[in-house]
Write an enzyme that holds these catalytic residues in place. Structure first.
Site, PDB file in Angstrom:
ATOM      1  N   VAL A 146       2.477  -8.505  13.015  1.00 11.26           N
ATOM      2  CA  VAL A 146       1.590  -9.165  13.979  1.00 11.26           C
ATOM      3  C   VAL A 146       2.412  -9.997  14.963  1.00 11.26           C
ATOM      4  O   VAL A 146       2.729  -9.556  16.054  1.00 11.26           O
ATOM      5  CB  VAL A 146       0.517 -10.003  13.265  1.00 11.26           C
ATOM      6  CG1 VAL A 146      -0.350 -10.759  14.255  1.00 11.26           C
ATOM      7  CG2 VAL A 146      -0.368  -9.072  12.433  1.00 11.26           C
ATOM      8  N   HIS A 157       1.700  -6.703   6.864  1.00  9.31           N
ATOM      9  CA  HIS A 157       0.647  -7.258   7.723  1.00  9.31           C
ATOM     10  C   HIS A 157       1.050  -8.586   8.339  1.00  9.31           C
ATOM     11  O   HIS A 157       0.549  -8.957   9.400  1.00  9.31           O
ATOM     12  CB  HIS A 157      -0.651  -7.419   6.928  1.00  9.31           C
ATOM     13  CG  HIS A 157      -1.404  -6.139   6.755  1.00  9.31           C
ATOM     14  ND1 HIS A 157      -2.763  -6.030   6.973  1.00  9.31           N
ATOM     15  CD2 HIS A 157      -0.980  -4.901   6.387  1.00  9.31           C
ATOM     16  CE1 HIS A 157      -3.148  -4.781   6.754  1.00  9.31           C
ATOM     17  NE2 HIS A 157      -2.071  -4.083   6.379  1.00  9.31           N
ATOM     18  N   HIS A 169       2.992   3.599   0.703  1.00  8.85           N
ATOM     19  CA  HIS A 169       1.708   4.117   0.249  1.00  8.85           C
ATOM     20  C   HIS A 169       1.837   4.957  -1.014  1.00  8.85           C
ATOM     21  O   HIS A 169       0.869   5.595  -1.445  1.00  8.85           O
ATOM     22  CB  HIS A 169       1.034   4.919   1.365  1.00  8.85           C
ATOM     23  CG  HIS A 169       0.402   4.070   2.413  1.00  8.85           C
ATOM     24  ND1 HIS A 169      -0.306   4.568   3.478  1.00  8.85           N
ATOM     25  CD2 HIS A 169       0.358   2.716   2.543  1.00  8.85           C
ATOM     26  CE1 HIS A 169      -0.749   3.577   4.231  1.00  8.85           C
ATOM     27  NE2 HIS A 169      -0.354   2.443   3.691  1.00  8.85           N
ATOM     28  N   ASN A 207      -7.356  -6.854   7.749  1.00 12.04           N
ATOM     29  CA  ASN A 207      -6.970  -7.784   6.690  1.00 12.04           C
ATOM     30  C   ASN A 207      -8.118  -8.129   5.756  1.00 12.04           C
ATOM     31  O   ASN A 207      -7.952  -8.941   4.848  1.00 12.04           O
ATOM     32  CB  ASN A 207      -6.413  -9.080   7.302  1.00 12.04           C
ATOM     33  CG  ASN A 207      -5.042  -8.890   7.912  1.00 12.04           C
ATOM     34  OD1 ASN A 207      -4.321  -7.968   7.542  1.00 12.04           O
ATOM     35  ND2 ASN A 207      -4.683  -9.746   8.855  1.00 12.04           N
ATOM     36  N   ARG A 222       1.992  -4.989   0.928  1.00 10.18           N
ATOM     37  CA  ARG A 222       1.113  -4.855   2.097  1.00 10.18           C
ATOM     38  C   ARG A 222       1.044  -6.160   2.885  1.00 10.18           C
ATOM     39  O   ARG A 222       1.021  -6.159   4.116  1.00 10.18           O
ATOM     40  CB  ARG A 222      -0.283  -4.433   1.625  1.00 10.18           C
ATOM     41  CG  ARG A 222      -1.268  -4.149   2.753  1.00 10.18           C
ATOM     42  CD  ARG A 222      -2.511  -3.477   2.223  1.00 10.18           C
ATOM     43  NE  ARG A 222      -3.478  -3.214   3.273  1.00 10.18           N
ATOM     44  CZ  ARG A 222      -4.697  -3.721   3.315  1.00 10.18           C
ATOM     45  NH1 ARG A 222      -5.112  -4.533   2.334  1.00 10.18           N
ATOM     46  NH2 ARG A 222      -5.516  -3.443   4.301  1.00 10.18           N
TER      47      ARG A 222
END
Length: 318
Positions: A70, A66, A193, A95, A62
């Site tokens: 960005v 993330h 996931h 976050n 993850r």
């Protein structure tokens, strides 16, 4: 014979040199000479962490997403708040539940002890650790392309706009398209996931007000996520094998068992239903597409050459 002790570059030659450095490409063998043990060090640390806590694998996968989604794969997500220069992405709402920072610190220390300099970037460590986490939990492997440098900036505002667990399919497709991904690649990346957990606050509305969720599954999940309270209670994204990477996630979507609204949107009578069906039946196809999409994710706006830096401490700029 004349011996030159130094080389003076003309302005034009200097420009060409800087352009060649800034256009450098990533390579699977980037640290072959400067830190040949880096892959083994990262793998050993990841394996040890996951053996103690299976959730660490999902944390690292993850974090990779993330970070890259960005401002590119530049380890900006690791920077602590340091106003006014650094408005930390860690403070962004998506976050707030991000974990694994201490493990990255530990890996960074181990790598720097073996290869002083430092010579290995925090952004490359994240990329390697994400791959090793997926492999350790039973998923596919791929060659991690390396040579990224770390950002000296962070973008909290952009981090606020990471794909939402409440998003409908058209919004999800646009989120990924804006980063250069096809709808198929979006579905493949969503397969991450198959591991990890989510907080009740992120799926409560889907349980109580959703229209595309199996009623029996919804009632079962409600026991850990009451209509009021329990926001921080967590549940596995994939009930069947929460700590094993595989295609059970897609099988659950076909059965209308997706925990998050955004996940179940991938199988909701929309344009990507066929892709979900294929992945639910063919794990090899899913693994191939997932690995390729993860490589592509690692190519988003990376820094090389004279851009950025190699951080000594992943939490702050040098």
């Amino acid at each position: 014979m004349v011996t030159l002790s130094y080389l003076v570059l003309t302005p034009l030659a200097l420009i060409f040199l800087l352009l060649s450095i800034s256009d450098a490409q990533l390579s699977g063998s980037f640290y072959g000479s400067s830190c040949p043990s880096v892959l083994d060090i990262v793998k050993s640390n990841v394996r040890s962490a996951i053996s103690r806590d299976k959730r660490q694998g999902a944390f690292l996968a993850r974090m990779y997403f993330h970070d890259c989604f960005v401002q590119g794969c530049d380890a900006s997500v690791l920077l602590d708040d340091n106003p006014p220069s650094i408005d930390s992405e860690k403070k962004a709402r998506p976050n707030g539940s991000l974990r694994g920072f201490e493990l990255i610190d530990k890996i960074k220390d181990s790598v720097d002890n073996a290869c002083p300099g430092p010579v290995v970037s925090c952004s490359d460590i994240i990329a390697i650790a994400a791959r090793d986490s997926i492999v350790e939990l039973g998923g596919p492997s791929w060659t991690v392309l390396l040579g990224r440098r770390d950002a000296r900036t962070a973008d909290r505002n952009a981090a606020e706009n990471l794909p939402s667990p409440f998003a409908d399919l058209p919004e999800l497709i646009k989120n990924f398209s804006d980063k250069g991904f096809t709808a198929k690649e979006m579905v493949a990346l969503s397969g991450a996931h198959s591991i990890g957990m989510a907080r009740c606050v992120l799926f409560r509305d889907h349980l109580y007000n959703g229209t595309n969720l199996d009623v029996l599954v919804a009632n079962e999940r409600k026991s850990n996520c009451p209509s009021n309270g329990g926001d921080e209670n967590v549940a596995s994204l994939d009930q069947q094998s929460p700590n094993r990477f595989g295609n059970n996630f897609y099988q659950a979507l076909v059965q209308r068992r997706g925990l998050l609204h955004s996940d179940q949107q991938l199988f909701s009578g929309g344009s990507v239903d066929d892709i979900v069906t294929t992945y639910s039946k063919d794990v090899d196809t899913f693994y191939t597409d997932f690995a390729n999409a993860m490589i592509k994710l690692g190519n988003i706006n990376f820094l090389t050459g004279i851009s950025g830096e190699i951080r000594k401490n992943c939490r702050k700029i040098n």
